[in-house]
Write a protein that holds these residues in place. Structure first.
Motif, PDB file in Angstrom:
ATOM      1  N   SER A 444       0.851  -1.332  -0.082  1.00 37.25           N
ATOM      2  CA  SER A 444      -0.002   0.034  -0.100  1.00 37.25           C
ATOM      3  C   SER A 444       0.915   1.409   0.119  1.00 37.25           C
ATOM      4  N   GLY A 445       2.243   1.171   0.368  1.00 41.52           N
ATOM      5  CA  GLY A 445       2.978   2.324   0.341  1.00 41.52           C
ATOM      6  C   GLY A 445       2.911   3.077   1.929  1.00 41.52           C
ATOM      7  N   PHE A 446       2.444   2.340   2.760  1.00 42.49           N
ATOM      8  CA  PHE A 446       2.416   2.988   4.193  1.00 42.49           C
ATOM      9  C   PHE A 446       3.628   3.825   4.318  1.00 42.49           C
ATOM     10  N   PRO A 447       3.431   4.971   4.900  1.00 39.93           N
ATOM     11  CA  PRO A 447       4.586   5.942   4.630  1.00 39.93           C
ATOM     12  C   PRO A 447       5.864   5.647   5.440  1.00 39.93           C
ATOM     13  N   LEU A 448       6.953   6.008   4.987  1.00 40.39           N
ATOM     14  CA  LEU A 448       8.421   6.040   5.669  1.00 40.39           C
ATOM     15  C   LEU A 448       8.866   4.665   6.273  1.00 40.39           C
ATOM     16  N   VAL A 449       7.876   3.852   6.841  1.00 41.30           N
ATOM     17  CA  VAL A 449       8.602   2.601   7.303  1.00 41.30           C
ATOM     18  C   VAL A 449       8.709   1.734   6.265  1.00 41.30           C
ATOM     19  N   THR A 450       7.659   1.427   5.415  1.00 39.52           N
ATOM     20  CA  THR A 450       7.866   0.321   4.536  1.00 39.52           C
ATOM     21  C   THR A 450       8.683   0.571   3.189  1.00 39.52           C
TER      22      THR A 450
END
Lengths: 718, 515
Positions: A444-450
């Motif tokens: 999903s492109g979860f910000p910053l972490v992934t």
């Protein structure tokens, strides 16, 4: 140098494993999987050595002096066609993810195929195992063709390694096609099922459409340049210049343009881009490790890898930051596919099919990225996607396995792959849940972490930065849907309460299956940190953008820099978080037996999506049926049997009629008649003469005497 | 030893005839002896061709191992043998396939002696065509091979099946097929013989190496026709004879009948070697003797080649009879040979021509190997099920796993899977033909696609899908003798696919000197 030779050895262990398993050890299950996993491990080890040597050699060093060597393969005319291996920065990073995913998938397969379980009660080769009864309990049973699976998966690995280390298009194509064969064999691994049989053929033939175009492209490139070596063509400015300016006499394209498009059609087939995407969802008929192998680690990635590899050719003749015809085609097809497949994924119930459409969609991102000239971003997303999608596929396999366990326990007849039969698996299968969550967030492109965030964000930035607004908007919409259907999947599967008895009795899978999940989860997060752009607010520059420095060294020229802009970043954040929230909110607690909540909102559109826009039906009517008719009825029954053979037979008949005429009208009355007349006259004459043939010697003597005297008299008178 | 090496070609050519003679003298009831003797007798020419291969110097131009003796002195025709890289490849193919075909025929029980004698004579006929360097001798062997094949189909062909010619006239399928085969070839031979006579009279010799050097310059007239017209007529006579034999669409309909009705070993040789005679004729005679005409009319040939590729593949796809499907695939594959030859003929030299011709000759060899294997495998399953109708098979893979694996392997070679032999030659042909006939080559890709379609169709119908329960317990897997037949073919498929240089080196030099 040792590394140069080591590269040759990378594909070999899996190939040897394949031959040994197929020829000798196919009856010994443990030995077969040990060989296969061992071979994957050896190749992995070699790949890591090569990778870290490449890293040590550095971007500049490796870009100028890549590892590899060549040897003479085909004598052609005066010279030789050479094949060889090449490890430049691009190969090195691709090798990295290929080695890891293949190793993990092979290991996972041991557990997936129920190693250590008893043989099934009624299992048959070519059908999925249906369980055994032990002490009155139903338990999973081992796959009947266990060894064969490992043989095939090893051959698959061989194909991918060959493709990656190739220094030329021909051996790349060899690996490409060997994977095609393996996908055929593995999608149809349970060949006794009609659906699997149909899917195996569909996969092979649809990709073959792309392959024949690609073959033409290869032939064209070879005749235009006299070589197929990547370095020989792409690092030769004059050759590229000549290809870019020379017209191809087809649609006003340059040679480079036409070759680029022909080769790209190969990618359309292999990486399941619209309109050749139809094979990929059906390919889910194969065992789940195969899905992971085909749709994440190897085959579909190969298509994208190829267009990244030939990027100098695709972009030949483009102005700074501009587009060539092949790039335009790729940008359109890629972004369209990304959105198109994402919409279908929204309405799927099968846990693997959601991932299948998501794969098509994500590959669309990469293709579009190459189209807009985002060389590094495409490579970056290729790698991160391979990790998180392999993770998701293996995770879904683990879920299905857990569900099957529940099905065995309860004895219900329900589809263990239908997400609406699941729910609440979070507590039953914690390792699977957490790793799947990581994979889903990365997708999903979860910000910053992934990792998925960083690579997808870079594609947005490039599309926006190069001014391709249409591509940017399409991809952003697709990203919104991606986040939505991913969260829909996670919620339906793991959250809420179990919707069936089977889901209540689901069970965590063995360590051979969960270990690969954990390893891949690490990469699904960590690999993104290797490519954080320098200009990124706050984080940029803390960790160096290693990937951004390393990969471009594979190109003969430098890439244009992109100015940082807030628009793509904010868009990326909004769509990812928005989609995730929406998905969670709608699906967080779907009750037992409920319909899909969005069905009533979308109405007929939902039905359209559920049926994949009816592409299968349309292709069947427009292509498959007419082709069958053409072959069976037109060319065979009409052309060959009626027209050609009919003509021959009529010639034969004419000849026969002429013959009969000659016999009846000429032969019999005239020739035979003459002959018969001669015979008849002779016979008649004989009849008359017979009278003098009395048999009495005195009479003969008398006749002789009369004749003698008569003769004497004649002479005297004269 | 000297005697052997000096007369290698003569030995290879006539040893099968000697074997046939020996077999003829053995009483017919010693079937076992006859079989083994025939096998041994066919292995000797194979061994000698391997010797030939090792002693052959690929880098030396012209014909090697030449033998020349007077024969028909009055008309300047001599017993002249010799080989170059192209004929050597074909000789090797013939001598490899014959012993395998004979081993296949070990299950023949009817008139074994006659069968084996005919087979040996067939081998001699085929070898004669490849070895001859004299037009008349060439023609003699060309016709000679026809006779044994006619009888093999006519006497040992499939027993079932009928063919309706027209209303009220129905003949046995094998009678029909053998007759069609015979008549077709004869029809071509007629013109061929006349054309050969014309050449002989006009040039005063039948000797090929001589003709190659003087034929271009032969002047004068012939029956009031100028030399240009004579050559064009002779060119077409040759082309038609060879096109019928290859066969090229639309002269192909004898092939599915002959191949389908022939006994398994007969089909192996028919597809493996006899079809190559036509293509070999193009390369050995048409290209060097009529370079101008060949170049001028290459477009026609390329058109027919592409038609063969596409229509052959479609036809193959349209079959329900396993053997007929494989038979039609030959038309599809031989189309690539002709396409390569046409491209080489059009440009008449240079790298494109060499590549195309390399591909064509290698494709001849490869098709010989894989078609023989495919026909053999059809024979194996037919021998067990007594049906060729694919709809009656269904899901046989679990019953015959080893056979299934071999079938998939061979099918993939036929399909042109990279890594196996067919791909190398098809790639070379496509590469050579692309700059010359771009549109035709592109259209040919449709055929290449449908190659995949029919190959997968046969695998689908035979091996995959739900098991047809009526075969349960009735089928045995492929046996040892059968594996011995197919294993060498599989080794060759893989070997040429991975390392084609050993064979292509020999072809490549010879192809280069053609122009």
């Amino acid at each position: 140098m040792a590394i140069d030779n080591l590269v040759w050895l990378l594909p070999l262990p899996p190939l040897l494993a394949f031959f040994v398993i197929v020829l000798f050890t196919y009856r010994r299950k443990a030995l077969s999987h040990s060989l296969s996993v061992g071979a994957a491990l050896l190749s992995w080890l070699g790949s890591m050595v090569v990778f870290f040597s490449s890293v040590r050699a550095g971007a500049e060093g490796l870009g100028e002096h890549p590892f590899g060597s060549t040897l003479n393969w085909l004598p052609v005319g005066e010279g030789w066609f050479q094949i060889g291996v090449l490890v430049d920065p691009l190969t090195a990073v691709v090798l990295f993810f290929v080695a890891w995913t293949i190793l993990m998938i092979t290991l996972y397969s041991v557990g997936y195929h129920n190693f250590g379980q008893p043989e099934g009660d009624h299992d048959r080769p070519g059908l999925p195992p249906e369980g055994a009864t032990v002490d009155g309990h139903r338990v999973p049973s081992i796959e009947p063709l266990y060894s064969r699976f490992f043989g095939f998966i090893s051959l698959f690995a061989f194909g991918m390694y060959t493709l990656v280390v190739s220094d030329n298009l021909l051996t790349l194509f060899v690996g490409w096609e060997i994977m095609g064969l393996c996908s055929y064999l593995l999608i149809g691994f349970w060949y006794g099922k009609l659906s699997a049989r149909a899917a195996m053929i569909k996969a092979f033939l649809v990709t073959r459409i792309g392959d024949v175009f690609m073959l033409l492209g290869i032939a064209y490139l070879y005749s235009a340049t006299g070589t197929l070596s990547f370095r020989g063509i792409f690092f030769n400015h004059e050759v590229l210049q000549q290809l870019a300016t020379q017209p191809s006499n087809f649609l006003g394209l340059s040679s480079a343009g036409l070759i680029g498009i022909l080769l790209f059609i190969g990618t359309v087939g292999k990486s399941a881009q619209f309109p050749l995407h139809v094979w990929l969802p059906d390919a889910m008929e194969g065992p789940t490790p195969v899905s992971a192998m085909i749709h994440a680690a190897t085959m579909v990635s190969a298509g994208v890898y190829m267009v990244i590899r030939i990027f100098p050719l695709l972009s030949a003749g483009a102005a700074e930051g501009g587009m060539t015809s092949p790039m335009l085609v790729m940008a359109i097809i890629g972004s369209f596919t990304a959105l198109f497949a994402a919409t279908i994924a929204v309405a799927q119930r099968d846990v693997k099919r959601v991932l299948a459409y998501s794969t098509i969609s994500q590959l669309g991102y990469m293709v579009a990225a190459v189209g807009v000239g985002a060389y590094v971003a495409a490579t970056f997303h290729l790698i991160t996607h391979a990790f998180f999608k392999a993770l998701l596929f293996l995770g879904s396999g683990s879920v299905i396995h857990g569900m099957e366990h529940g099905v065995y326990h309860t004895g219900d007849h329900l589809d263990p792959q239908d997400m609406f039969n699941m729910g609440g698996l979070r507590s039953k299968m914690p390792v699977t849940f957490w790793t799947f969550l990581i994979g889903g967030l990365a997708l999903s492109g979860f910000p910053l972490v992934t990792a998925g965030f960083w690579s997808k964000d870079e594609i947005f930035a490039d599309a926006f930065g190069h001014g391709h607004l249409a591509v940017f908007i399409t991809l952003a919409l697709a990203a919104l849907l991606t986040a939505f259907y991913t969260m829909r999947q996670i919620s339906l599967t793991f959250l809420g309460k179990p919707r069936t008895k089977a889901a209540e009795h689901a069970h965590e899978t063995p360590w051979t299956m969960t270990t690969p999940l954990v390893v891949l989860a690490v990469f699904a997060i960590g690999f993104g940190w290797l490519g954080i752009p320098e200009h990124f607010p706050v984080l940029g520059g803390i960790i160096p953008n290693w990937l951004g420095e390393f990969v471009p060294a594979s190109l003969p020229h430098r890439l244009a820099e992109i100015e940082f802009s807030w628009t793509p970043l904010v868009t990326s954040l909004v769509v990812a978080l928005g989609g995730l929230t929406l998905g969670w909110w709608i699906y967080r607690d779907v009750p037992e037996g409920a319909e899909d909540p969005i069905r009533k909102w979308l109405g007929p559109v939902y039905t359209l999506l559920e049926n994949k826009y009816y592409f299968d039906e349309m292709y069947d009517r427009v292509f498959v049926k007419p082709a069958t008719w053409l072959a069976e009825t037109f060319t065979y029954k009409w052309m060959d049997r009626v027209v050609i053979d009919g003509f021959l037979h009529s010639v034969a008949r004419t000849a026969q009629l002429v013959g009969t005429f000659l016999r009846d009208k000429i032969d019999l009355p005239i020739i035979n008649g003459f002959g018969d007349a001669v015979g008849a006259i002779t016979a008649k004459a004989g009849e008359k003469v017979r009278r003098i043939q009395t048999g009495r010697v005195q009479q003969y003597m008398l006749i002789a005497l009369v004749v003698a005297i008569g003769t004497l008299f004649y002479f005297i008178v004269q | 030893m000297e005697l052997v090496t000096n007369n290698l070609l003569t030995l290879i050519l006539f040893l099968p005839a000697v074997t046939a003679l020996v077999l003829a003298l053995i009483p017919g009831k010693n079937e076992k002896l006859i079989r083994w003797l025939a096998l041994a007798g066919s292995l000797v020419p194979f061994a000698l061709s391997v010797v030939l291969w090792t002693q052959f110097n690929a880098a030396e131009p012209g014909f090697q191992f030449q033998v020349k003796l007077d024969w028909y002195e009055a008309i300047n025709s001599s017993y002249h043998l010799g080989i170059d890289g192209i004929s050597l490849t074909m000789v090797l193919l013939t001598t490899i396939l014959t012993p395998l075909a004979i081993l296949t025929s070990f299950n023949i029980t009817d008139k074994v002696k006659a069968y084996m004698v005919l087979f040996m004579l067939l081998e001699m006929g085929m070898l004669g065509v490849f070895l001859s360097l004299d037009l008349l001798l060439f023609f003699v062997f060309w016709e000679f091979g026809l006779v044994p094949m006619y009888f093999l189909i006519n006497q040992w062909g499939s027993e079932k099946g009928e063919r309706t010619l027209w209303k009220g006239v129905t003949v046995k399928a094998r009678t029909y097929a053998s007759m069609k085969f015979m008549l077709y070839t004869m029809a071509g031979s007629l013109g061929l013989l006349l054309a050969i006579q014309m050449i002989g009279v006009a040039a005063g010799t039948f000797d090929l190496p001589q003709l190659f050097s003087i034929w271009k310059g032969v002047e004068g007239s012939f029956f009031g026709l100028d030399m240009e017209s004579v050559k064009t007529i002779a060119f077409w006579a040759f082309v038609i004879a060879f096109a019928l034999k290859v066969p090229v669409w639309p002269f192909h309909t004898w092939l599915p009948d002959a191949h389908t009705e022939a006994p398994t070993a007969g089909s192996m040789i028919l597809a493996g070697v006899l079809l190559k005679l036509g293509a070999y004729g193009f390369i050995r005679l048409v290209l060097p003797l009529y370079p101008e005409q060949a170049s001028q009319y290459a477009g026609v040939l390329a058109f027919l080649a592409v038609a063969s590729i596409v229509i052959g593949a479609l036809n193959s796809f349209g079959q329900e009879d396993f053997k007929r499907l494989v038979a039609y695939s030959s038309i599809n594959h031989m189309g690539f040979v002709i396409l390569g030859i046409a491209a080489a003929a059009r440009v008449g030299g240079g790298p494109d021509a060499t590549l195309a011709l390399n591909g064509a000759v290698l494709q001849m060899f490869n098709h010989g190997i894989s078609a023989a294997a495919m026909f053999f495998l059809v024979g194996v399953i037919y021998g067990r099920t007594h049906t060729r109708d694919m709809n009656q098979y269904g899901g046989l893979f679990p019953l015959v796993p080893v056979y299934g694996g071999i079938l998939i392997f061979s099918s993939m070679a036929a399909l042109g899977l990279p890594g196996l032999n067919g791909f190398v030659s098809e790639f070379l042909v496509v590469r050579g033909a692309w700059p010359v006939f771009s549109v035709y080559t592109a259209v040919g890709m449709i055929g290449l696609f449908f190659t995949g379609v029919y190959v997968l169709k046969s695998l689908k119908k035979v091996l995959h899908g739900p098991l047809n329960e009526s075969w349960q317990g009735k089928l045995t897997d492929i046996n040892f003798r059968e594996i011995v037949v197919v294993a060498p073919l599989m080794v060759l498929m893989l070997w040429i696919g991975i390392w084609p240089a050993w064979i292509l080196k020999v072809i490549n030099w010879a192809a280069g000197w053609m122009f």
